[in-house]
Write a protein that holds these residues in place. Sequence first.
Motif, mmCIF file in Angstrom:
data_model
loop_
_atom_site.group_PDB
_atom_site.id
_atom_site.type_symbol
_atom_site.label_atom_id
_atom_site.label_comp_id
_atom_site.label_asym_id
_atom_site.label_seq_id
_atom_site.Cartn_x
_atom_site.Cartn_y
_atom_site.Cartn_z
ATOM 1 N N LYS A 1 64.989 61.335 13.967
ATOM 2 C CA LYS A 1 63.701 61.250 14.654
ATOM 3 C C LYS A 1 63.856 60.535 15.981
ATOM 4 O O LYS A 1 64.372 59.415 16.040
ATOM 5 C CB LYS A 1 62.684 60.532 13.777
ATOM 6 C CG LYS A 1 61.281 60.692 14.251
ATOM 7 C CD LYS A 1 60.306 60.201 13.197
ATOM 8 C CE LYS A 1 58.966 60.833 13.472
ATOM 9 N NZ LYS A 1 58.073 60.686 12.359
ATOM 10 N N VAL A 2 63.434 61.204 17.040
ATOM 11 C CA VAL A 2 63.555 60.651 18.392
ATOM 12 C C VAL A 2 62.473 59.581 18.568
ATOM 13 O O VAL A 2 61.297 59.845 18.359
ATOM 14 C CB VAL A 2 63.410 61.763 19.459
ATOM 15 C CG1 VAL A 2 63.442 61.162 20.859
ATOM 16 C CG2 VAL A 2 64.495 62.796 19.293
ATOM 17 N N CYS B 1 67.038 68.036 3.589
ATOM 18 C CA CYS B 1 67.180 67.653 4.996
ATOM 19 C C CYS B 1 66.258 66.511 5.419
ATOM 20 O O CYS B 1 66.396 65.992 6.523
ATOM 21 C CB CYS B 1 66.932 68.858 5.900
ATOM 22 S SG CYS B 1 68.222 70.129 5.803
ATOM 23 N N GLY B 2 65.343 66.110 4.560
ATOM 24 C CA GLY B 2 64.366 65.085 4.918
ATOM 25 C C GLY B 2 64.990 63.780 5.389
ATOM 26 O O GLY B 2 64.552 63.190 6.382
ATOM 27 N N CYS C 1 71.269 70.190 2.094
ATOM 28 C CA CYS C 1 71.276 70.248 3.555
ATOM 29 C C CYS C 1 72.726 70.201 4.024
ATOM 30 O O CYS C 1 73.545 69.478 3.465
ATOM 31 C CB CYS C 1 70.503 69.063 4.142
ATOM 32 S SG CYS C 1 70.180 69.234 5.923
ATOM 33 N N ASP C 2 73.020 70.990 5.030
ATOM 34 C CA ASP C 2 74.369 71.050 5.589
ATOM 35 C C ASP C 2 74.244 71.069 7.109
ATOM 36 O O ASP C 2 73.558 71.930 7.663
ATOM 37 C CB ASP C 2 75.072 72.308 5.079
ATOM 38 C CG ASP C 2 76.517 72.381 5.506
ATOM 39 O OD1 ASP C 2 77.216 71.352 5.415
ATOM 40 O OD2 ASP C 2 76.954 73.468 5.934
ATOM 41 N N ILE C 3 74.863 70.102 7.768
ATOM 42 C CA ILE C 3 74.818 70.001 9.233
ATOM 43 C C ILE C 3 76.236 70.096 9.766
ATOM 44 O O ILE C 3 77.148 69.451 9.245
ATOM 45 C CB ILE C 3 74.207 68.657 9.686
ATOM 46 C CG1 ILE C 3 72.775 68.514 9.164
ATOM 47 C CG2 ILE C 3 74.243 68.527 11.208
ATOM 48 C CD1 ILE C 3 72.188 67.134 9.387
ATOM 49 N N LYS C 4 76.429 70.895 10.797
ATOM 50 C CA LYS C 4 77.709 71.006 11.488
ATOM 51 C C LYS C 4 77.472 70.680 12.963
ATOM 52 O O LYS C 4 76.533 71.185 13.583
ATOM 53 C CB LYS C 4 78.278 72.427 11.387
ATOM 54 C CG LYS C 4 78.485 72.918 9.974
ATOM 55 C CD LYS C 4 79.831 72.521 9.449
ATOM 56 C CE LYS C 4 80.159 73.174 8.140
ATOM 57 N NZ LYS C 4 79.610 72.551 6.977
ATOM 58 N N ILE C 5 78.331 69.838 13.516
ATOM 59 C CA ILE C 5 78.258 69.484 14.939
ATOM 60 C C ILE C 5 79.627 69.723 15.564
ATOM 61 O O ILE C 5 80.634 69.191 15.083
ATOM 62 C CB ILE C 5 77.817 68.015 15.128
ATOM 63 C CG1 ILE C 5 76.369 67.846 14.656
ATOM 64 C CG2 ILE C 5 77.973 67.587 16.580
ATOM 65 C CD1 ILE C 5 75.836 66.437 14.784
ATOM 66 N N THR D 1 57.237 69.635 10.017
ATOM 67 C CA THR D 1 57.621 68.425 10.727
ATOM 68 C C THR D 1 59.102 68.141 10.533
ATOM 69 O O THR D 1 59.805 67.810 11.474
ATOM 70 C CB THR D 1 56.790 67.222 10.224
ATOM 71 O OG1 THR D 1 55.425 67.520 10.453
ATOM 72 C CG2 THR D 1 57.176 65.955 10.937
ATOM 73 N N THR D 2 59.598 68.283 9.307
ATOM 74 C CA THR D 2 60.998 67.996 9.019
ATOM 75 C C THR D 2 61.917 68.870 9.855
ATOM 76 O O THR D 2 62.832 68.370 10.490
ATOM 77 C CB THR D 2 61.302 68.198 7.522
ATOM 78 O OG1 THR D 2 60.495 67.294 6.777
ATOM 79 C CG2 THR D 2 62.758 67.934 7.218
ATOM 80 N N PHE D 3 61.684 70.172 9.872
ATOM 81 C CA PHE D 3 62.593 71.055 10.589
ATOM 82 C C PHE D 3 62.416 70.969 12.102
ATOM 83 O O PHE D 3 63.392 71.091 12.833
ATOM 84 C CB PHE D 3 62.499 72.486 10.063
ATOM 85 C CG PHE D 3 63.078 72.600 8.690
ATOM 86 C CD1 PHE D 3 64.403 72.283 8.441
ATOM 87 C CD2 PHE D 3 62.297 72.981 7.615
ATOM 88 C CE1 PHE D 3 64.945 72.348 7.175
ATOM 89 C CE2 PHE D 3 62.825 73.058 6.343
ATOM 90 C CZ PHE D 3 64.148 72.737 6.116
ATOM 91 N N SER D 4 61.216 70.712 12.588
ATOM 92 C CA SER D 4 61.074 70.522 14.030
ATOM 93 C C SER D 4 61.731 69.203 14.440
ATOM 94 O O SER D 4 62.328 69.105 15.510
ATOM 95 C CB SER D 4 59.608 70.566 14.461
ATOM 96 O OG SER D 4 58.895 69.466 13.952
ATOM 97 N N THR D 5 61.667 68.191 13.569
ATOM 98 C CA THR D 5 62.337 66.923 13.838
ATOM 99 C C THR D 5 63.848 67.102 13.834
ATOM 100 O O THR D 5 64.557 66.537 14.673
ATOM 101 C CB THR D 5 61.929 65.852 12.804
ATOM 102 O OG1 THR D 5 60.504 65.702 12.847
ATOM 103 C CG2 THR D 5 62.585 64.518 13.077
#
Length: 134
Positions: free
Chosen positions: A131-132, A123-124, A99-103, A17-21
């Motif tokens: 969450k959409v 990443c949680g 967790c590491d996010i790049k945009i 759920t976490t990664f699909s979210t």
Amino acid sequence: MRKLLAVAATLSLVGCTTFSTMETGLQALVGQPFDAAVARLGYPSGQMQVGGDTVYGWGRSFMMNMPQYQTSTTTGYVGSTPYSGTTGTWGSVAMQYQCDIKIAVGPDNVIKSYQYVGNIGGCGAYASALKVKK
């Protein structure tokens, strides 16, 4: 032992759920203004220029002690008769969460792409923020 298996099964489902979210939430940001990412994730921890784009980064890393059931088996002899016994105790094991996010944002301030790497524990919080809402 059943409780431990139930917890492990629940965590594995939460992981999916976490990664699909994460994937759904980040994909929904593509084509949006950069402010949409800030509204969901907070201010980035850094940025860099790559060609004509600006890449913003969010990240977190921490250690946490998690309970773990450990068993040990003892064997030996009483006289010439062999024996064995198993005992169990609760201990803790240190876990690294990250967790590491790049945009990537184009010159027009619109989100072009993203990437992320990490584990469920790290990443949680980002997944919850992304969450959409339906």
